[in-house]
Design a protein around this motif. Structure first.
Motif, short mmCIF file in Angstrom:
data_model
loop_
_atom_site.label_atom_id
_atom_site.label_comp_id
_atom_site.label_asym_id
_atom_site.label_seq_id
_atom_site.Cartn_x
_atom_site.Cartn_y
_atom_site.Cartn_z
N ARG A 242 32.11 -7.40 21.27
CA ARG A 242 31.53 -6.67 22.40
C ARG A 242 32.04 -5.25 22.47
O ARG A 242 31.30 -4.31 22.72
N LEU A 243 33.38 -5.09 22.28
CA LEU A 243 33.95 -3.75 22.28
C LEU A 243 33.39 -2.92 21.13
O LEU A 243 33.12 -1.73 21.29
N LEU A 244 33.25 -3.54 19.96
CA LEU A 244 32.67 -2.81 18.83
C LEU A 244 31.24 -2.37 19.14
O LEU A 244 30.83 -1.27 18.77
N GLY A 245 30.51 -3.23 19.81
CA GLY A 245 29.14 -2.89 20.17
C GLY A 245 29.07 -1.75 21.17
O GLY A 245 28.18 -0.90 21.12
N ILE A 246 30.02 -1.73 22.11
CA ILE A 246 30.01 -0.69 23.15
C ILE A 246 30.59 0.61 22.62
O ILE A 246 29.99 1.69 22.76
N LEU A 247 31.75 0.55 22.01
CA LEU A 247 32.46 1.76 21.60
C LEU A 247 32.09 2.22 20.19
O LEU A 247 32.16 3.40 19.89
N GLY A 248 31.79 1.31 19.35
CA GLY A 248 31.45 1.66 17.98
C GLY A 248 32.64 1.43 17.06
O GLY A 248 33.81 1.49 17.46
N LYS A 249 32.33 1.19 15.80
CA LYS A 249 33.35 0.88 14.81
C LYS A 249 34.27 2.07 14.56
O LYS A 249 35.48 1.94 14.40
N ARG A 250 33.71 3.24 14.54
CA ARG A 250 34.49 4.46 14.26
C ARG A 250 35.56 4.69 15.33
O ARG A 250 36.71 5.03 15.04
#
Length: 102
Positions: free
Chosen positions: A4-12
């Motif tokens: 979920r955090l990756l989806g919101i904030l992004g991988k970079r």
């Protein structure tokens, strides 16, 4: 949770945060090790400047017990006995210094 955090904030953003966190931790560890080593070098240098023939180290608190010092002072050929102590202290956030035992 991480997805979920990756989806919101992004991988970079997550990789940058992880890298910065790692670098700050490495920097703090390096400073801690370096400062302890520098303090040891300073103490060793100061002890080397004192002209003595023999040094006896006691780790831990003496608590007023000077029996070893008296025993050494009464040995044949000993002209002078001195005592040297290093005080360890902890600096809390409140500002008052506390003496640590040992």
């Amino acid at each position: 949770m991480i997805r979920r955090l990756l989806g919101i904030l992004g991988k970079r953003t997550m990789l940058t945060f992880g890298l910065v966190t790692f670098l700050v931790g490495a920097l703090l560890a390096t400073v801690n090790i370096t400062s302890r080593y520098a303090l040891k070098l300073y103490v060793d240098d100061q002890l080397r400047r004192i002209p003595w023939d023999l040094a006896v180290y006691q780790q831990g608190a003496v608590n007023g017990d000077r029996s070893l010092q008296n025993h050494i002072a009464n040995a044949r050929g000993v002209r002078q006995v001195e005592s040297l102590a290093f005080l360890r202290a902890r600096f809390p956030e409140g500002g008052e210094v506390e003496v640590l035992g040992g």
